[in-house]
Design an enzyme around this catalytic site. Sequence first.
Site, mmCIF file in Angstrom:
data_model
loop_
_atom_site.group_PDB
_atom_site.id
_atom_site.type_symbol
_atom_site.label_atom_id
_atom_site.label_comp_id
_atom_site.label_asym_id
_atom_site.label_seq_id
_atom_site.Cartn_x
_atom_site.Cartn_y
_atom_site.Cartn_z
ATOM 1 N N HIS A 124 -39.864 8.898 12.282
ATOM 2 C CA HIS A 124 -41.287 8.619 12.442
ATOM 3 C C HIS A 124 -41.528 7.135 12.165
ATOM 4 O O HIS A 124 -40.799 6.514 11.382
ATOM 5 C CB HIS A 124 -42.122 9.445 11.466
ATOM 6 C CG HIS A 124 -42.171 10.907 11.790
ATOM 7 N ND1 HIS A 124 -43.229 11.700 11.432
ATOM 8 C CD2 HIS A 124 -41.289 11.716 12.437
ATOM 9 C CE1 HIS A 124 -43.014 12.946 11.835
ATOM 10 N NE2 HIS A 124 -41.833 12.974 12.443
ATOM 11 N N GLU A 150 -43.681 5.593 10.335
ATOM 12 C CA GLU A 150 -43.885 5.259 8.930
ATOM 13 C C GLU A 150 -42.564 5.226 8.167
ATOM 14 O O GLU A 150 -42.312 4.301 7.381
ATOM 15 C CB GLU A 150 -44.811 6.284 8.252
ATOM 16 C CG GLU A 150 -46.157 6.436 8.904
ATOM 17 C CD GLU A 150 -46.253 7.567 9.918
ATOM 18 O OE1 GLU A 150 -47.299 8.235 9.973
ATOM 19 O OE2 GLU A 150 -45.272 7.791 10.675
ATOM 20 N N CYS A 195 -47.985 12.553 8.644
ATOM 21 C CA CYS A 195 -47.662 13.960 8.405
ATOM 22 C C CYS A 195 -47.241 14.115 6.939
ATOM 23 O O CYS A 195 -47.125 13.138 6.200
ATOM 24 C CB CYS A 195 -46.543 14.409 9.345
ATOM 25 S SG CYS A 195 -44.931 13.668 8.966
ATOM 26 N N CYS A 255 -44.092 12.078 6.012
ATOM 27 C CA CYS A 255 -44.372 10.647 5.871
ATOM 28 C C CYS A 255 -45.204 10.371 4.622
ATOM 29 O O CYS A 255 -44.974 9.382 3.925
ATOM 30 C CB CYS A 255 -45.062 10.113 7.114
ATOM 31 S SG CYS A 255 -43.970 10.107 8.554
#
Length: 150
Positions: free
Chosen positions: A56, A58, A86, A89
């Site tokens: 992801h 992040e 999410c 993260c």
Amino acid sequence: MNKNEYEKYMNLALKEAKKAFKNNDVPVGAILLDENNNIIAKSYNKKEKNNDVSAHAEILAIKKASKKINNRRLDNLTLVVTLSPCLMCLGAIISSRIKKVIIGCEDDKRTNKELMDLNDLYFKNNIEVIKGIKEKECKELLKDFFNKKR
């Protein structure tokens, strides 16, 4: 930092998100800023590109920042991200001790309960959250991506 500065950095995160779009990944971009608003790290979703569910934007930006400053603690950094993080993260944000998160738009797939739970986690971990920065642009990019997929 004022709203114009938030928008300036969100534009940079959107630039990252557009790279993900071009690579057939969900268009999410992230930027990490130091206390002087210098960019320490930036990234975009690379789940498809790297065949890695944890890639992801992040997470990748946090890894880059930790490597750059040679410290897992990112106490004074600000995360600018086009889509609300999410749970995975958010766990990385909490573990790395990031204190401020600037969010473009919320994930429309989440329920109100899930959003309340995430907001509670931000609050309990003393993370300042600013939402809705360039929200329309962030949502449109996601909508365009998913419309293209269908």
